[in-house]
Design a protein around this motif. Structure first.
Motif, PDB file in Angstrom:
ATOM      1  N   GLU A  57       0.853  -1.182   0.000  1.00 29.32           N
ATOM      2  CA  GLU A  57       0.000   0.000   0.000  1.00 29.32           C
ATOM      3  C   GLU A  57       0.886   1.227   0.000  1.00 29.32           C
ATOM      4  OE1 GLU A  57      -3.576   2.071   2.626  1.00 29.32           O
ATOM      5  OE2 GLU A  57      -2.814   0.095   3.181  1.00 29.32           O
ATOM      6  N   THR A  58       0.656   2.095  -0.962  1.00 29.24           N
ATOM      7  CA  THR A  58       1.354   3.371  -1.028  1.00 29.24           C
ATOM      8  C   THR A  58       0.351   4.452  -0.631  1.00 29.24           C
ATOM      9  OG1 THR A  58       0.777   3.827  -3.344  1.00 29.24           O
ATOM     10  CG2 THR A  58       2.739   2.478  -2.958  1.00 29.24           C
ATOM     11  N   PRO A  59       0.790   5.688  -0.481  1.00 31.41           N
ATOM     12  CA  PRO A  59      -0.181   6.743  -0.147  1.00 31.41           C
ATOM     13  C   PRO A  59      -1.259   6.918  -1.213  1.00 31.41           C
ATOM     14  CG  PRO A  59       2.040   7.496   0.304  1.00 31.41           C
ATOM     15  CD  PRO A  59       2.166   6.180  -0.401  1.00 31.41           C
ATOM     16  N   GLU A  60      -0.951   6.547  -2.481  1.00 32.24           N
ATOM     17  CA  GLU A  60      -1.904   6.761  -3.575  1.00 32.24           C
ATOM     18  C   GLU A  60      -2.702   5.527  -3.969  1.00 32.24           C
ATOM     19  OE1 GLU A  60       1.540   7.303  -4.198  1.00 32.24           O
ATOM     20  OE2 GLU A  60       1.396   9.313  -3.363  1.00 32.24           O
ATOM     21  N   ALA A  61      -2.161   4.310  -3.718  1.00 35.59           N
ATOM     22  CA  ALA A  61      -2.816   3.119  -4.263  1.00 35.59           C
ATOM     23  C   ALA A  61      -2.408   1.850  -3.523  1.00 35.59           C
ATOM     24  CB  ALA A  61      -2.457   2.976  -5.745  1.00 35.59           C
ATOM     25  N   HIS A  62      -3.162   0.784  -3.809  1.00 36.83           N
ATOM     26  CA  HIS A  62      -2.795  -0.576  -3.417  1.00 36.83           C
ATOM     27  C   HIS A  62      -2.192  -1.207  -4.669  1.00 36.83           C
ATOM     28  CE1 HIS A  62      -4.988  -0.514   0.401  1.00 36.83           C
ATOM     29  NE2 HIS A  62      -5.867   0.235  -0.244  1.00 36.83           N
ATOM     30  N   PRO A 120      -9.819  -2.931   0.750  1.00 37.28           N
ATOM     31  CA  PRO A 120     -10.358  -2.051   1.789  1.00 37.28           C
ATOM     32  C   PRO A 120     -11.366  -1.053   1.213  1.00 37.28           C
ATOM     33  CG  PRO A 120      -8.070  -1.508   1.318  1.00 37.28           C
ATOM     34  CD  PRO A 120      -8.411  -2.719   0.506  1.00 37.28           C
ATOM     35  N   GLU A 121     -12.072  -0.393   2.087  1.00 37.43           N
ATOM     36  CA  GLU A 121     -13.127   0.533   1.663  1.00 37.43           C
ATOM     37  C   GLU A 121     -12.597   1.740   0.901  1.00 37.43           C
ATOM     38  OE1 GLU A 121     -15.775   1.613   4.817  1.00 37.43           O
ATOM     39  OE2 GLU A 121     -15.983  -0.461   5.481  1.00 37.43           O
ATOM     40  N   LEU A 125     -12.618   1.249  -7.039  1.00 42.12           N
ATOM     41  CA  LEU A 125     -12.774   0.031  -7.839  1.00 42.12           C
ATOM     42  C   LEU A 125     -13.001   0.321  -9.314  1.00 42.12           C
ATOM     43  CD1 LEU A 125     -14.982  -1.927  -5.310  1.00 42.12           C
ATOM     44  CD2 LEU A 125     -12.515  -2.057  -5.646  1.00 42.12           C
ATOM     45  N   GLU A 126     -13.517   1.482  -9.634  1.00 42.98           N
ATOM     46  CA  GLU A 126     -13.782   1.814 -11.037  1.00 42.98           C
ATOM     47  C   GLU A 126     -12.516   2.249 -11.780  1.00 42.98           C
ATOM     48  OE1 GLU A 126     -14.274   5.233  -8.384  1.00 42.98           O
ATOM     49  OE2 GLU A 126     -15.275   3.288  -8.406  1.00 42.98           O
ATOM     50  N   GLU A 127     -11.389   2.402 -11.069  1.00 41.60           N
ATOM     51  CA  GLU A 127     -10.158   2.866 -11.705  1.00 41.60           C
ATOM     52  C   GLU A 127      -9.022   1.851 -11.629  1.00 41.60           C
ATOM     53  OE1 GLU A 127      -9.038   6.802 -10.464  1.00 41.60           O
ATOM     54  OE2 GLU A 127     -11.129   7.458 -10.388  1.00 41.60           O
ATOM     55  N   VAL A 128      -9.340   0.580 -11.448  1.00 39.50           N
ATOM     56  CA  VAL A 128      -8.314  -0.467 -11.361  1.00 39.50           C
ATOM     57  C   VAL A 128      -7.623  -0.615 -12.710  1.00 39.50           C
ATOM     58  CG1 VAL A 128      -7.920  -2.923 -10.931  1.00 39.50           C
ATOM     59  CG2 VAL A 128      -9.586  -1.682  -9.560  1.00 39.50           C
ATOM     60  N   LYS A 129      -6.275  -0.717 -12.670  1.00 33.71           N
ATOM     61  CA  LYS A 129      -5.499  -0.902 -13.892  1.00 33.71           C
ATOM     62  C   LYS A 129      -4.568  -2.093 -13.716  1.00 33.71           C
ATOM     63  CE  LYS A 129      -5.299   3.876 -15.568  1.00 33.71           C
ATOM     64  NZ  LYS A 129      -6.300   4.494 -14.799  1.00 33.71           N
ATOM     65  N   ALA A 130      -4.331  -2.824 -14.816  1.00 31.88           N
ATOM     66  CA  ALA A 130      -3.425  -3.971 -14.773  1.00 31.88           C
ATOM     67  C   ALA A 130      -2.474  -3.902 -15.961  1.00 31.88           C
ATOM     68  CB  ALA A 130      -4.224  -5.270 -14.805  1.00 31.88           C
ATOM     69  N   LYS A 143      -6.484   4.680  -4.475  1.00 35.84           N
ATOM     70  CA  LYS A 143      -7.217   4.907  -3.229  1.00 35.84           C
ATOM     71  C   LYS A 143      -8.009   6.198  -3.317  1.00 35.84           C
ATOM     72  CE  LYS A 143      -4.557   4.474   0.418  1.00 35.84           C
ATOM     73  NZ  LYS A 143      -3.377   4.415   1.295  1.00 35.84           N
ATOM     74  N   VAL A 144      -9.146   6.217  -2.634  1.00 35.39           N
ATOM     75  CA  VAL A 144      -9.942   7.428  -2.518  1.00 35.39           C
ATOM     76  C   VAL A 144      -9.147   8.405  -1.661  1.00 35.39           C
ATOM     77  CG1 VAL A 144     -12.105   8.394  -1.622  1.00 35.39           C
ATOM     78  CG2 VAL A 144     -12.092   6.136  -2.676  1.00 35.39           C
TER      79      VAL A 144
END
Length: 158
Positions: A57-62, A120-121, A125-130, A143-144
């Motif tokens: 987990e970073t400050p911006e994302a998982h 986590p909450e 979820l609408e911005e997941v990238k792979a 992350k929000v």
């Protein structure tokens, strides 16, 4: 080098050094992996089936990273289900044997894998990238942004 044969199941001792005697541990090997007693072919397949995935987990994302050597991106699926479950799955097909070929050793594993993670909450979820590069799958779940509490100064009168 041992001066006398060991009576402790192959452990080495040295009669000139009283501290060289290995102590028998009744719990030695008790917590081994359940895969340790499987045949090597089943163990290798099981190791692939349970693909190893790092989650940081970073400050911006998982960020999830999975080592998937030899798998094409078309053979991997990344899905979000039930609102907050990240599911990573795929399959490495076994090579087809030709009647003219003679295999001497098969060490690469094949099979399906499936890993699921409850997000986590604070996951967007609408911005997941792979992305997949050099056999490493990277899934980024932003992350929000945390709302900082608004602080209002109140002037003191009097």
């Amino acid at each position: 080098m041992s001066l006398i044969p060991s009576i402790f199941g192959g452990r080495r001792t040295n009669v000139l050094d009283p501290f060289s005697l290995d102590i028998w541990d009744p719990f030695d090997g008790l917590l081994q992996s359940p895969l340790a007693n499987l045949p090597s072919s089943a163990r290798e397949t099981s190791e692939f089936v349970n693909a190893k995935i790092d989650w940081k987990e970073t400050p911006e994302a998982h960020v999830f990273r999975a080592d998937l050597p030899g798998i094409k991106k078309e053979e991997v699926k990344v899905e979000v289900e039930d609102g907050n479950i990240l599911q990573i799955s795929g399959e490495r097909s076994k090579e087809q044997e030709e009647k003219t070929e003679k295999w001497h050793r098969v060490e690469r594993s094949s099979g399906k894998f499936l890993r699921r993670f409850r997000l986590p909450e604070n996951a967007k979820l609408e911005e997941v990238k792979a992305t997949m590069e050099n056999g490493v799958l990277t899934v980024t779940v932003p992350k929000v942004e945390e709302k900082k509490p608004e602080v209002k100064s109140i002037e003191i009168s009097g």
